[in-house]
Design an enzyme around this catalytic site. Structure first.
Site, PDB file in Angstrom:
ATOM      1  N   ASN A 102       0.842  -1.205   0.000  1.00 23.23           N
ATOM      2  CA  ASN A 102       0.000   0.000   0.000  1.00 23.23           C
ATOM      3  C   ASN A 102       0.869   1.243   0.000  1.00 23.23           C
ATOM      4  OD1 ASN A 102       0.646  -0.748   2.704  1.00 23.23           O
ATOM      5  ND2 ASN A 102      -1.041   0.450   3.518  1.00 23.23           N
ATOM      6  N   ILE A 103       0.376   2.264  -0.686  1.00 26.50           N
ATOM      7  CA  ILE A 103       1.115   3.521  -0.837  1.00 26.50           C
ATOM      8  C   ILE A 103       0.158   4.662  -0.500  1.00 26.50           C
ATOM      9  CG2 ILE A 103       2.453   4.969  -2.425  1.00 26.50           C
ATOM     10  CD1 ILE A 103       2.845   2.351  -4.156  1.00 26.50           C
ATOM     11  N   GLU A 104       0.348   5.252   0.668  1.00 27.33           N
ATOM     12  CA  GLU A 104      -0.573   6.302   1.122  1.00 27.33           C
ATOM     13  C   GLU A 104      -0.157   7.669   0.594  1.00 27.33           C
ATOM     14  OE1 GLU A 104      -1.114   5.774   5.377  1.00 27.33           O
ATOM     15  OE2 GLU A 104      -2.334   3.985   4.989  1.00 27.33           O
TER      16      GLU A 104
ATOM     17  N   CYS B 291      -4.038   0.693  -2.605  1.00 20.89           N
ATOM     18  CA  CYS B 291      -3.924  -0.528  -1.799  1.00 20.89           C
ATOM     19  C   CYS B 291      -2.858  -1.464  -2.383  1.00 20.89           C
ATOM     20  CB  CYS B 291      -5.247  -1.283  -1.788  1.00 20.89           C
ATOM     21  SG  CYS B 291      -6.558  -0.453  -0.874  1.00 20.89           S
TER      22      CYS B 291
ATOM     23  N   GLU C 141      -3.052  -4.615  -3.069  1.00 17.75           N
ATOM     24  CA  GLU C 141      -3.579  -5.496  -4.119  1.00 17.75           C
ATOM     25  C   GLU C 141      -3.578  -4.787  -5.469  1.00 17.75           C
ATOM     26  OE1 GLU C 141      -4.801  -4.675  -1.196  1.00 17.75           O
ATOM     27  OE2 GLU C 141      -6.366  -6.037  -0.529  1.00 17.75           O
TER      28      GLU C 141
ATOM     29  N   CYS D  12     -10.343  -4.587   0.253  1.00 17.18           N
ATOM     30  CA  CYS D  12     -11.431  -3.603   0.261  1.00 17.18           C
ATOM     31  C   CYS D  12     -12.302  -3.791  -0.979  1.00 17.18           C
ATOM     32  CB  CYS D  12     -10.860  -2.182   0.312  1.00 17.18           C
ATOM     33  SG  CYS D  12     -10.254  -1.578  -1.277  1.00 17.18           S
TER      34      CYS D  12
ATOM     35  N   CYS E 144     -10.689  -2.949  -4.389  1.00 17.77           N
ATOM     36  CA  CYS E 144      -9.747  -3.978  -4.862  1.00 17.77           C
ATOM     37  C   CYS E 144     -10.497  -5.214  -5.366  1.00 17.77           C
ATOM     38  CB  CYS E 144      -8.766  -4.350  -3.758  1.00 17.77           C
ATOM     39  SG  CYS E 144      -7.562  -3.036  -3.459  1.00 17.77           S
TER      40      CYS E 144
HETATM   41  N1  THU Z   1      -5.361  -1.255   2.412  1.00 21.93           N
HETATM   42  C1  THU Z   1      -4.824  -2.107   1.492  1.00 21.93           C
HETATM   43  O1  THU Z   1      -3.663  -1.958   1.085  1.00 21.93           O
HETATM   44  N2  THU Z   1      -5.599  -3.109   1.016  1.00 21.93           N
HETATM   45  C2  THU Z   1      -6.907  -3.296   1.360  1.00 21.93           C
HETATM   46  O2  THU Z   1      -7.624  -4.022   0.686  1.00 21.93           O
HETATM   47  C3  THU Z   1      -7.423  -2.617   2.555  1.00 21.93           C
HETATM   48  C4  THU Z   1      -6.727  -1.345   2.910  1.00 21.93           C
HETATM   49  C5  THU Z   1      -4.537  -0.147   2.910  1.00 21.93           C
HETATM   50  C6  THU Z   1      -4.980   1.199   2.428  1.00 21.93           C
HETATM   51  C7  THU Z   1      -4.454   2.099   3.517  1.00 21.93           C
HETATM   52  O3  THU Z   1      -3.112   2.435   3.194  1.00 21.93           O
HETATM   53  C8  THU Z   1      -4.450   1.235   4.761  1.00 21.93           C
HETATM   54  O4  THU Z   1      -4.580  -0.105   4.304  1.00 21.93           O
HETATM   55  C9  THU Z   1      -5.569   1.558   5.721  1.00 21.93           C
HETATM   56  O5  THU Z   1      -6.793   1.565   5.076  1.00 21.93           O
END
Ligand code: THU
Length: 139
Positions: free
Chosen positions: A45-47, A56, A58, A93, A96
């Protein structure tokens, strides 16, 4: 699925936690995506400070693979947790799941959720996204 391959995917997904960029949620996620031909693509994941551009793990894996010409996939492994500690399954999520629906057969695509090498469960995309809307609906 072959257990050795599942464990390899768990190891790769877990390694991705090191690359996760999650300074806002501190929730680190890693993924390993398996093509039908047996090639593996990873993602984390890359915020983002503006929050909504966050990607996300995935989708990172899917977009890396699709951008390199891949279109056919058999499975994805996902791990994640607060500060990268794997206590519960990190289920994908809705966004995804929808991206998976674009490229995968919901009846056969396998989603491996893991908290450790021996602790995992496998679901089909159809189980996680019943009555999903996909390319077939527009055919
Ligand atoms: N996140 C994912 O990488 N995959 C998911 O399917 C659920 C959420 C990440 C997004 C965000 O960076 C962190 O988890 C919190 O939501």
């Amino acid at each position: 699925m072959d257990k050795e391959l599942v464990q390899k995917m768990i190891a790769l997904a877990t390694e991705q936690l090191n690359y996760s960029y999650a300074p806002y949620s501190n929730f680190k996620v890693g993924a390993a995506l398996l093509t039908k031909a047996g090639k593996l693509y990873t993602g984390c994941n890359i915020e983002n400070a503006a929050y909504t551009p966050t990607n996300c793990a995935e989708r990172t894996a899917f977009f890396k693979a699709v951008s390199e010409g891949e279109r056919e996939f058999q499975a994805i492994c996902i791990v994640g947790g607060k500060d990268g500690v794997l206590t519960e399954y990190a289920a994908p999520c809705g966004v995804c799941r929808q991206v998976m629906m674009e490229f995968c057969n919901p009846e056969t695509f396998q989603i491996i959720l893991a908290t450790g090498r021996e602790q995992y469960e496998i679901f089909t995309l159809k189980e996680m996204l019943p009555l999903g809307f996909g390319p077939d609906n527009l055919a």
